[in-house]
Design a protein around this motif. Structure first.
Motif, mmCIF file in Angstrom:
data_model
loop_
_atom_site.group_PDB
_atom_site.id
_atom_site.type_symbol
_atom_site.label_atom_id
_atom_site.label_comp_id
_atom_site.label_asym_id
_atom_site.label_seq_id
_atom_site.Cartn_x
_atom_site.Cartn_y
_atom_site.Cartn_z
ATOM 1 N N LEU A 85 0.826 -1.201 0.000
ATOM 2 C CA LEU A 85 0.000 0.000 0.000
ATOM 3 C C LEU A 85 0.866 1.259 0.000
ATOM 4 N N VAL A 86 1.854 1.301 0.866
ATOM 5 C CA VAL A 86 2.728 2.479 0.946
ATOM 6 C C VAL A 86 3.477 2.675 -0.369
ATOM 7 N N LEU A 87 3.983 1.594 -0.948
ATOM 8 C CA LEU A 87 4.685 1.711 -2.227
ATOM 9 C C LEU A 87 3.758 2.224 -3.328
ATOM 10 N N ALA A 88 2.523 1.753 -3.349
ATOM 11 C CA ALA A 88 1.560 2.223 -4.356
ATOM 12 C C ALA A 88 1.258 3.709 -4.164
ATOM 13 N N ILE A 89 1.147 4.141 -2.919
ATOM 14 C CA ILE A 89 0.896 5.558 -2.643
ATOM 15 C C ILE A 89 2.090 6.402 -3.069
ATOM 16 N N ARG A 90 3.292 5.941 -2.746
ATOM 17 C CA ARG A 90 4.486 6.686 -3.143
ATOM 18 C C ARG A 90 4.581 6.783 -4.668
ATOM 19 N N LYS A 91 4.206 5.713 -5.347
ATOM 20 C CA LYS A 91 4.195 5.729 -6.811
ATOM 21 C C LYS A 91 3.132 6.701 -7.320
ATOM 22 N N ASP A 92 1.960 6.692 -6.693
ATOM 23 C CA ASP A 92 0.874 7.590 -7.082
ATOM 24 C C ASP A 92 1.278 9.053 -6.905
ATOM 25 N N LEU A 93 2.066 9.335 -5.886
ATOM 26 C CA LEU A 93 2.532 10.699 -5.640
ATOM 27 C C LEU A 93 3.751 11.066 -6.488
ATOM 28 N N LYS A 94 4.243 10.089 -7.243
ATOM 29 C CA LYS A 94 5.410 10.295 -8.118
ATOM 30 C C LYS A 94 6.623 10.781 -7.326
ATOM 31 N N LEU A 95 6.869 10.120 -6.199
ATOM 32 C CA LEU A 95 8.020 10.482 -5.383
ATOM 33 C C LEU A 95 9.306 10.012 -6.038
ATOM 34 N N LYS A 96 10.328 10.792 -5.884
ATOM 35 C CA LYS A 96 11.655 10.452 -6.385
ATOM 36 C C LYS A 96 12.574 10.402 -5.185
ATOM 37 N N PRO A 97 13.585 9.603 -5.114
ATOM 38 C CA PRO A 97 13.989 8.609 -6.105
ATOM 39 C C PRO A 97 13.106 7.369 -6.054
ATOM 40 N N LYS A 98 13.274 6.518 -7.022
ATOM 41 C CA LYS A 98 12.492 5.285 -7.090
ATOM 42 C C LYS A 98 12.820 4.414 -5.882
ATOM 43 N N ASP A 99 11.808 3.740 -5.376
ATOM 44 C CA ASP A 99 11.993 2.855 -4.227
ATOM 45 C C ASP A 99 12.532 1.512 -4.684
ATOM 46 N N ASP A 100 13.348 0.899 -3.841
ATOM 47 C CA ASP A 100 13.827 -0.463 -4.083
ATOM 48 C C ASP A 100 12.791 -1.409 -3.476
ATOM 49 N N VAL A 101 11.915 -1.917 -4.316
ATOM 50 C CA VAL A 101 10.789 -2.733 -3.868
ATOM 51 C C VAL A 101 11.263 -3.978 -3.123
ATOM 52 N N SER A 102 12.417 -4.506 -3.510
ATOM 53 C CA SER A 102 12.886 -5.745 -2.885
ATOM 54 C C SER A 102 13.313 -5.552 -1.431
ATOM 55 N N SER A 103 13.691 -4.339 -1.042
ATOM 56 C CA SER A 103 14.151 -4.134 0.336
ATOM 57 C C SER A 103 13.264 -3.175 1.136
ATOM 58 N N PHE A 104 12.292 -2.558 0.500
ATOM 59 C CA PHE A 104 11.425 -1.592 1.184
ATOM 60 C C PHE A 104 10.477 -2.338 2.109
ATOM 61 N N LYS A 105 10.371 -1.865 3.344
ATOM 62 C CA LYS A 105 9.444 -2.467 4.303
ATOM 63 C C LYS A 105 8.845 -1.356 5.142
ATOM 64 N N TYR A 106 7.547 -1.461 5.401
ATOM 65 C CA TYR A 106 6.845 -0.446 6.179
ATOM 66 C C TYR A 106 5.978 -1.143 7.214
ATOM 67 N N MET A 107 5.911 -0.557 8.398
ATOM 68 C CA MET A 107 5.033 -1.095 9.429
ATOM 69 C C MET A 107 4.522 0.045 10.293
ATOM 70 N N VAL A 108 3.363 -0.121 10.841
ATOM 71 C CA VAL A 108 2.789 0.876 11.752
ATOM 72 C C VAL A 108 3.172 0.490 13.159
ATOM 73 N N ILE A 109 3.614 1.476 13.919
ATOM 74 C CA ILE A 109 3.933 1.190 15.316
ATOM 75 C C ILE A 109 2.832 1.766 16.206
ATOM 76 N N GLU A 110 2.627 1.128 17.287
ATOM 77 C CA GLU A 110 1.578 1.539 18.217
ATOM 78 C C GLU A 110 2.146 2.583 19.173
ATOM 79 N N SER A 111 1.380 3.626 19.402
ATOM 80 C CA SER A 111 1.817 4.674 20.318
ATOM 81 C C SER A 111 1.676 4.175 21.756
ATOM 82 N N GLY A 112 2.241 4.931 22.678
ATOM 83 C CA GLY A 112 2.154 4.574 24.088
ATOM 84 C C GLY A 112 0.739 4.597 24.607
ATOM 85 N N LYS A 113 0.545 4.102 25.811
ATOM 86 C CA LYS A 113 -0.794 4.040 26.394
ATOM 87 C C LYS A 113 -1.339 5.432 26.628
ATOM 88 N N LYS A 114 -2.661 5.521 26.531
ATOM 89 C CA LYS A 114 -3.348 6.804 26.729
ATOM 90 C C LYS A 114 -3.499 7.108 28.196
#
Length: 140
Positions: A111-140
């Motif tokens: 999803l993140v790679l598709a969004i970055r492509k949609d936004l035409k971000l430069k430089p090109k991402d290395d799809v083979s090594s790109f990894k994204y994850m959401v981290i959870e914030s501390g307790k409320k």
């Protein structure tokens, strides 16, 4: 017709055509930049809503915010982004303990790679090594 007059007419016409083309090209770039800025704002809203909806700290309000952000993205995103968004959403509808972590991170990365492509971000991402994850914030 006098050759000097003809040359003047051709030169003036060429100058007008060049000026009109330059104006048109500049306006196109400005529209594209404005559209990209608008998309980026909506994508930011989506990821802020996603982050607020992660883990045990999510609330009914954060779920509503996420739903609005999700639906808004569908108005302007590329088909590739929408497909990735739906794949991610389909997986994350399951209970948190039933979602395979590797599959979750894989779909989120796509999803993140598709969004970055949609936004035409430069430089090109290395799809083979790109990894994204959401981290959870501390307790409320």
């Amino acid at each position: 017709m006098d050759p000097n007059v003809l040359i003047s007419i051709i030169s003036a016409s060429a100058a007008i055509v060049v000026a009109a083309f330059t104006y048109w090209a500049t306006k196109q770039r400005e529209r594209e930049a404005e559209w990209r800025k608008e998309k980026l704002g909506h994508y930011k809203d989506y990821f802020a809503a996603l982050a607020a909806n992660v883990g045990a700290h999510s609330s009914h309000e954060s779920s509503k915010r996420y739903a609005i952000a999700f639906n808004t993205v569908g108005l302007f995103a590329s088909q590739e982004v929408i497909n990735c968004l739906h794949n991610y959403q389909y997986l994350t509808r399951l209970q948190a303990d039933k979602v395979p972590r590797d599959e979750h991170d894989k779909l989120l990365t796509e999803l993140v790679l598709a969004i970055r492509k949609d936004l035409k971000l430069k430089p090109k991402d290395d799809v083979s090594s790109f990894k994204y994850m959401v981290i959870e914030s501390g307790k409320k």
